[in-house]
Scaffold this motif. Sequence first.
Motif, PDB file in Angstrom:
ATOM      1  N   LEU A  54      36.045   0.684  66.603  1.00 57.07           N
ATOM      2  CA  LEU A  54      36.520   1.333  65.384  1.00 57.07           C
ATOM      3  C   LEU A  54      36.498   2.840  65.582  1.00 57.07           C
ATOM      4  O   LEU A  54      35.462   3.475  65.472  1.00 57.07           O
ATOM      5  CB  LEU A  54      35.623   0.965  64.198  1.00 57.07           C
ATOM      6  CG  LEU A  54      35.698  -0.473  63.707  1.00 57.07           C
ATOM      7  CD1 LEU A  54      34.648  -0.710  62.637  1.00 57.07           C
ATOM      8  CD2 LEU A  54      37.078  -0.769  63.167  1.00 57.07           C
ATOM      9  N   SER A  55      37.635   3.416  65.901  1.00 51.72           N
ATOM     10  CA  SER A  55      37.721   4.866  66.031  1.00 51.72           C
ATOM     11  C   SER A  55      38.536   5.480  64.899  1.00 51.72           C
ATOM     12  O   SER A  55      38.562   6.689  64.733  1.00 51.72           O
ATOM     13  CB  SER A  55      38.348   5.237  67.383  1.00 51.72           C
ATOM     14  OG  SER A  55      39.607   4.609  67.530  1.00 51.72           O
ATOM     15  N   ALA A  56      39.221   4.644  64.115  1.00 55.66           N
ATOM     16  CA  ALA A  56      40.011   5.103  62.968  1.00 55.66           C
ATOM     17  C   ALA A  56      40.279   3.893  62.081  1.00 55.66           C
ATOM     18  O   ALA A  56      40.011   2.756  62.467  1.00 55.66           O
ATOM     19  CB  ALA A  56      41.325   5.734  63.431  1.00 55.66           C
ATOM     20  N   ASP A  57      40.802   4.160  60.868  1.00 53.13           N
ATOM     21  CA  ASP A  57      41.199   3.038  60.022  1.00 53.13           C
ATOM     22  C   ASP A  57      42.225   2.195  60.775  1.00 53.13           C
ATOM     23  O   ASP A  57      43.184   2.730  61.332  1.00 53.13           O
ATOM     24  CB  ASP A  57      41.824   3.553  58.724  1.00 53.13           C
ATOM     25  CG  ASP A  57      40.787   4.148  57.790  1.00 53.13           C
ATOM     26  OD1 ASP A  57      39.615   4.223  58.187  1.00 53.13           O
ATOM     27  OD2 ASP A  57      41.163   4.540  56.676  1.00 53.13           O
ATOM     28  N   ARG A  58      42.032   0.900  60.750  1.00 52.34           N
ATOM     29  CA  ARG A  58      42.976   0.049  61.470  1.00 52.34           C
ATOM     30  C   ARG A  58      43.155  -1.262  60.725  1.00 52.34           C
ATOM     31  O   ARG A  58      42.211  -1.792  60.125  1.00 52.34           O
ATOM     32  CB  ARG A  58      42.509  -0.210  62.901  1.00 52.34           C
ATOM     33  CG  ARG A  58      41.184  -0.906  63.036  1.00 52.34           C
ATOM     34  CD  ARG A  58      40.813  -1.082  64.499  1.00 52.34           C
ATOM     35  NE  ARG A  58      41.779  -1.896  65.206  1.00 52.34           N
ATOM     36  CZ  ARG A  58      41.965  -1.859  66.518  1.00 52.34           C
ATOM     37  NH1 ARG A  58      41.245  -1.030  67.256  1.00 52.34           N
ATOM     38  NH2 ARG A  58      42.851  -2.634  67.106  1.00 52.34           N
ATOM     39  N   PRO A  59      44.371  -1.813  60.743  1.00 49.05           N
ATOM     40  CA  PRO A  59      44.597  -3.118  60.110  1.00 49.05           C
ATOM     41  C   PRO A  59      43.914  -4.214  60.918  1.00 49.05           C
ATOM     42  O   PRO A  59      43.904  -4.183  62.150  1.00 49.05           O
ATOM     43  CB  PRO A  59      46.119  -3.266  60.141  1.00 49.05           C
ATOM     44  CG  PRO A  59      46.560  -2.400  61.276  1.00 49.05           C
ATOM     45  CD  PRO A  59      45.597  -1.255  61.326  1.00 49.05           C
ATOM     46  N   VAL A  60      43.336  -5.168  60.218  1.00 50.17           N
ATOM     47  CA  VAL A  60      42.667  -6.270  60.906  1.00 50.17           C
ATOM     48  C   VAL A  60      43.304  -7.621  60.587  1.00 50.17           C
ATOM     49  O   VAL A  60      43.138  -8.572  61.346  1.00 50.17           O
ATOM     50  CB  VAL A  60      41.166  -6.317  60.564  1.00 50.17           C
ATOM     51  CG1 VAL A  60      40.478  -5.048  61.020  1.00 50.17           C
ATOM     52  CG2 VAL A  60      40.938  -6.535  59.082  1.00 50.17           C
ATOM     53  N   ALA A  61      44.027  -7.708  59.459  1.00 52.85           N
ATOM     54  CA  ALA A  61      44.627  -8.997  59.113  1.00 52.85           C
ATOM     55  C   ALA A  61      45.652  -8.834  58.003  1.00 52.85           C
ATOM     56  O   ALA A  61      45.542  -7.941  57.155  1.00 52.85           O
ATOM     57  CB  ALA A  61      43.557  -9.992  58.679  1.00 52.85           C
ATOM     58  N   PRO A  80      46.590  -8.515  63.935  1.00 52.43           N
ATOM     59  CA  PRO A  80      47.590  -7.625  64.539  1.00 52.43           C
ATOM     60  C   PRO A  80      48.106  -8.125  65.882  1.00 52.43           C
ATOM     61  O   PRO A  80      49.199  -7.739  66.304  1.00 52.43           O
ATOM     62  CB  PRO A  80      46.823  -6.305  64.698  1.00 52.43           C
ATOM     63  CG  PRO A  80      45.771  -6.348  63.640  1.00 52.43           C
ATOM     64  CD  PRO A  80      45.364  -7.789  63.559  1.00 52.43           C
ATOM     65  N   GLU A  81      47.335  -8.973  66.556  1.00 57.03           N
ATOM     66  CA  GLU A  81      47.782  -9.521  67.841  1.00 57.03           C
ATOM     67  C   GLU A  81      48.779 -10.660  67.670  1.00 57.03           C
ATOM     68  O   GLU A  81      49.316 -11.171  68.657  1.00 57.03           O
ATOM     69  CB  GLU A  81      46.579 -10.024  68.649  1.00 57.03           C
ATOM     70  CG  GLU A  81      45.588  -8.945  69.059  1.00 57.03           C
ATOM     71  CD  GLU A  81      44.700  -8.499  67.918  1.00 57.03           C
ATOM     72  OE1 GLU A  81      44.243  -7.334  67.942  1.00 57.03           O
ATOM     73  OE2 GLU A  81      44.472  -9.303  66.990  1.00 57.03           O
ATOM     74  N   GLY A  82      49.028 -11.063  66.414  1.00 60.95           N
ATOM     75  CA  GLY A  82      49.998 -12.115  66.156  1.00 60.95           C
ATOM     76  C   GLY A  82      49.408 -13.505  66.030  1.00 60.95           C
ATOM     77  O   GLY A  82      50.154 -14.482  65.868  1.00 60.95           O
ATOM     78  N   SER A 184      42.255  -3.813  55.989  1.00 61.57           N
ATOM     79  CA  SER A 184      41.958  -2.791  56.995  1.00 61.57           C
ATOM     80  C   SER A 184      40.453  -2.587  57.064  1.00 61.57           C
ATOM     81  O   SER A 184      39.709  -2.994  56.166  1.00 61.57           O
ATOM     82  CB  SER A 184      42.654  -1.470  56.645  1.00 61.57           C
ATOM     83  OG  SER A 184      44.052  -1.642  56.555  1.00 61.57           O
ATOM     84  N   ILE A 185      40.023  -1.934  58.129  1.00 62.66           N
ATOM     85  CA  ILE A 185      38.609  -1.607  58.286  1.00 62.66           C
ATOM     86  C   ILE A 185      38.508  -0.148  58.700  1.00 62.66           C
ATOM     87  O   ILE A 185      39.301   0.337  59.511  1.00 62.66           O
ATOM     88  CB  ILE A 185      37.933  -2.546  59.314  1.00 62.66           C
ATOM     89  CG1 ILE A 185      36.417  -2.392  59.278  1.00 62.66           C
ATOM     90  CG2 ILE A 185      38.486  -2.358  60.706  1.00 62.66           C
ATOM     91  CD1 ILE A 185      35.673  -3.513  59.998  1.00 62.66           C
ATOM     92  N   LEU A 191      35.425  -3.068  55.153  1.00 62.83           N
ATOM     93  CA  LEU A 191      36.701  -3.756  54.967  1.00 62.83           C
ATOM     94  C   LEU A 191      37.324  -3.344  53.637  1.00 62.83           C
ATOM     95  O   LEU A 191      36.627  -3.208  52.630  1.00 62.83           O
ATOM     96  CB  LEU A 191      36.504  -5.270  54.981  1.00 62.83           C
ATOM     97  CG  LEU A 191      36.204  -5.939  56.330  1.00 62.83           C
ATOM     98  CD1 LEU A 191      35.937  -7.429  56.117  1.00 62.83           C
ATOM     99  CD2 LEU A 191      37.345  -5.745  57.306  1.00 62.83           C
ATOM    100  N   VAL A 192      38.642  -3.168  53.640  1.00 63.37           N
ATOM    101  CA  VAL A 192      39.375  -2.794  52.427  1.00 63.37           C
ATOM    102  C   VAL A 192      40.623  -3.662  52.346  1.00 63.37           C
ATOM    103  O   VAL A 192      41.413  -3.717  53.296  1.00 63.37           O
ATOM    104  CB  VAL A 192      39.773  -1.306  52.438  1.00 63.37           C
ATOM    105  CG1 VAL A 192      40.545  -0.967  51.166  1.00 63.37           C
ATOM    106  CG2 VAL A 192      38.545  -0.417  52.569  1.00 63.37           C
ATOM    107  N   ALA A 193      40.800  -4.348  51.210  1.00 66.16           N
ATOM    108  CA  ALA A 193      41.982  -5.185  50.994  1.00 66.16           C
ATOM    109  C   ALA A 193      42.913  -4.503  50.006  1.00 66.16           C
ATOM    110  O   ALA A 193      42.472  -3.995  48.969  1.00 66.16           O
ATOM    111  CB  ALA A 193      41.574  -6.557  50.470  1.00 66.16           C
ATOM    112  N   THR A 194      44.203  -4.498  50.319  1.00 68.54           N
ATOM    113  CA  THR A 194      45.215  -3.893  49.451  1.00 68.54           C
ATOM    114  C   THR A 194      46.444  -4.802  49.426  1.00 68.54           C
ATOM    115  O   THR A 194      46.663  -5.586  50.359  1.00 68.54           O
ATOM    116  CB  THR A 194      45.629  -2.501  49.959  1.00 68.54           C
ATOM    117  OG1 THR A 194      46.089  -2.619  51.321  1.00 68.54           O
ATOM    118  CG2 THR A 194      44.459  -1.527  49.905  1.00 68.54           C
ATOM    119  N   PRO A 195      47.255  -4.713  48.368  1.00 73.44           N
ATOM    120  CA  PRO A 195      48.512  -5.483  48.374  1.00 73.44           C
ATOM    121  C   PRO A 195      49.439  -4.964  49.464  1.00 73.44           C
ATOM    122  O   PRO A 195      49.526  -3.759  49.699  1.00 73.44           O
ATOM    123  CB  PRO A 195      49.077  -5.236  46.977  1.00 73.44           C
ATOM    124  CG  PRO A 195      48.418  -3.980  46.498  1.00 73.44           C
ATOM    125  CD  PRO A 195      47.066  -3.958  47.123  1.00 73.44           C
TER     126      PRO A 195
END
Length: 209
Positions: A54-61, A80-82, A184-185, A191-195
Amino acid sequence: MGWFLLRRRREPSYRFAQRPARIGLIRGLLGTVFLLSAVVLVLGALSVYQYVQLSADRPVARVDVAADGPQQFRVSLTTPEGRTQEFVIAGDQWQLEARVIRWRVPVALAGVPPIYRLDRLTGRYADIEKERTATRTVHALDGWTLPDLWSLQRQFPQWLPFVDADYGSATFLPMLDGGVYQVSINPRGGLVATPADEATKARLQRTGW
């Protein structure tokens, strides 16, 4: 007197004969210790590989929800890997959980970022009484069967004093039929969930979220 002198003469050779055996035993013990240490290091390296830095905000799912009955939904989780996994979730809300490993001094001072791994997808009920009594659904998201860095640190903290494995994170949102969400994390491991689209955002706003 002669017997005593003969015994004294034989003692050094007897002691000398014992030395190779002792040296061999010590070498065997050291070899075993080194081998066990190597196994622990390999398992630790494989365990770290299961986590993501974790070096920056990144999508996880990405989470896609479709109604499958009263308080029952089909939830698809895509990384993100599909990689996509589909689960049946009971309740009113979905919740995603992650294991986060942070570092203690001196590793933290070296600037090494935290690492994370998605752990569980669960269902939640808005009503507390149903949360206590209704059907609960919990799905594991990882297939790692060996002890990982998290569990090793919690069981043997003296082995990994620089690892802080006492931190987890979770986020949840209502399950809306046709809803699409982005999780995202952040670098602190939250963890943060958004629409993920305007339609889901508008529906969440209408329900008070």
